[in-house]
Design a protein around this motif. Structure first.
Motif, PDB file in Angstrom:
ATOM      1  N   GLU A   1      51.797 -24.025  49.718  1.00 36.13           N
ATOM      2  CA  GLU A   1      50.465 -24.526  49.363  1.00 36.13           C
ATOM      3  C   GLU A   1      49.416 -24.032  50.353  1.00 36.13           C
ATOM      4  O   GLU A   1      48.288 -23.684  49.955  1.00 36.13           O
TER       5      GLU A   1
ATOM      6  N   THR B   1      51.362 -27.934  41.179  1.00 38.56           N
ATOM      7  CA  THR B   1      52.173 -28.277  42.336  1.00 38.56           C
ATOM      8  C   THR B   1      52.924 -29.568  42.034  1.00 38.56           C
ATOM      9  O   THR B   1      52.781 -30.142  40.949  1.00 38.56           O
TER      10      THR B   1
ATOM     11  N   SER C   1      48.273 -32.328  49.445  1.00 38.24           N
ATOM     12  CA  SER C   1      48.330 -31.065  48.704  1.00 38.24           C
ATOM     13  C   SER C   1      46.932 -30.509  48.453  1.00 38.24           C
ATOM     14  O   SER C   1      46.695 -29.305  48.594  1.00 38.24           O
TER      15      SER C   1
ATOM     16  N   LEU D   1      45.752 -26.909  49.700  1.00 39.55           N
ATOM     17  CA  LEU D   1      45.307 -25.956  48.678  1.00 39.55           C
ATOM     18  C   LEU D   1      43.806 -25.678  48.761  1.00 39.55           C
ATOM     19  O   LEU D   1      43.300 -24.790  48.066  1.00 39.55           O
TER      20      LEU D   1
END
Length: 322
Positions: A72, A92, A115, A119
């Protein structure tokens, strides 16, 4: 790539997400592909017509020196440097990061935020429950995922590595509670691993109009034609999963390779492209997932986008792998 291939699009279930019918697996980023190589692969994939990238928060915690989130992080840095967020669809998953294990509601919320930070984006296009968590009431997990959609952090929900009964239960809970429904399913499925067809998962995908994204689409390299004998698995350039791929080298596996070779020769196409094209044509499959740990492996994957197998070729491959 032909214009028809460039124009080919597939919708992810009942969502408003549309993609080219090939997903680039991000499991290798930060593992067998370093940052620079990962950037090269991502650049070439998008330039070649791909726009769907699949990763997970746990990639690649299993690698020495890694702690999870490496994939990520690399994808996020690439998105920032290329200013390409709106040009790609990002999937994801949650449940396997060492710091965010399981699917309790608080964990799902915290993992999603982590995440998003890695990202470097404000939304996850497709968010999967990576592995079923039987220690957490499914009602809690279903509600947590739906709340992320309501919050605008997630656009669509997917499930991965669930049994058919548990997928069906997720839908029952979601409908009863008025929650957002999943639109995608990620199972283990390819020419030599076909349990998906008979274990109830394809049936529930058909019933619920789920877009199916098979992982290990190339059977860890075997269906790319890389491993023709046991010695190939010990070659200097063999992947870390080569030994597992070589396990398919039995009579059935060799019959599959022969059928793949015949179709590849007929189309002057790579064996990997034929394998992915067969998978793409199976009922409920929206796009296969395949990884490239270097630029040399990517053209064969992209070639699958423009490869159309005949009905006879599909049947030959299906029969060889039965």
């Amino acid at each position: 790539m032909t214009q028809a291939a460039q124009n080919a699009r597939t919708r992810i279930g009942n969502s408003d997400l549309e993609i080219a019918p090939l997903a680039l697996g991000g499991n290798v980023f930060g593992w067998t592909a370093d940052r620079a190589t990962s950037f090269d692969v991502l650049d070439a994939f998008t330039q070649g017509g791909g726009d769907f990238i699949d990763t997970a928060d746990g990639y690649s915690a299993w690698a020495p020196g890694n702690s999870g989130g490496e994939s990520e992080t690399i994808i996020g840095e690439w998105l920032r440097e290329r200013s390409s967020r709106d040009a790609v669809v990002i999937a994801t998953k949650v449940s396997t990061h060492p710091q965010f294990s399981g699917l309790a509601a608080a964990n799902v919320r915290a993992a999603a935020d982590a995440s998003l930070q890695r990202l470097q984006t404000d939304r996850i296009d497709l968010y999967y429950a990576h592995f079923d968590d039987t220690d957490t009431p499914l009602e809690e997990t279903v509600a947590a995922f739906s709340e992320l959609v309501d919050a605008g952090k997630v656009r669509a929900i997917g499930v991965s590595n669930y049994t058919a009964d548990r997928v069906a239960e997720w839908f029952r809970i979601a409908r009863a509670g008025g929650y957002h429904l999943p639109v995608a399913l990620q199972p283990h499925y390819n020419l030599v691993e076909r349990d998906f067809e008979t274990n109830g998962l394809r049936a529930v995908a058909e019933e619920e109009a789920l877009a199916v994204f098979p992982y290990f689409s190339l059977a860890k390299g075997f269906l790319a034609g890389k491993y023709r004998d046991a010695e190939d698995a010990t070659a200097a350039d063999a992947s870390p999963r080569a030994g597992e791929a070589a396990e398919y080298l039995d009579d059935r596996g060799r019959a599959v390779l022969a059928a793949l070779d015949a179709a590849a020769d007929a189309h002057d196409a790579p064996v990997a492209a034929v394998s992915l094209a067969w998978l793409r044509e199976q009922p409920t499959v929206a796009a296969p997932i395949a990884s490239a740990r270097n630029l040399d492996q990517l053209p064969a994957l992209l070639a699958s986008l423009s490869l159309e197998l005949s009905a006879d070729e599909i049947e030959s491959l299906t029969a060889a792998s039965a």
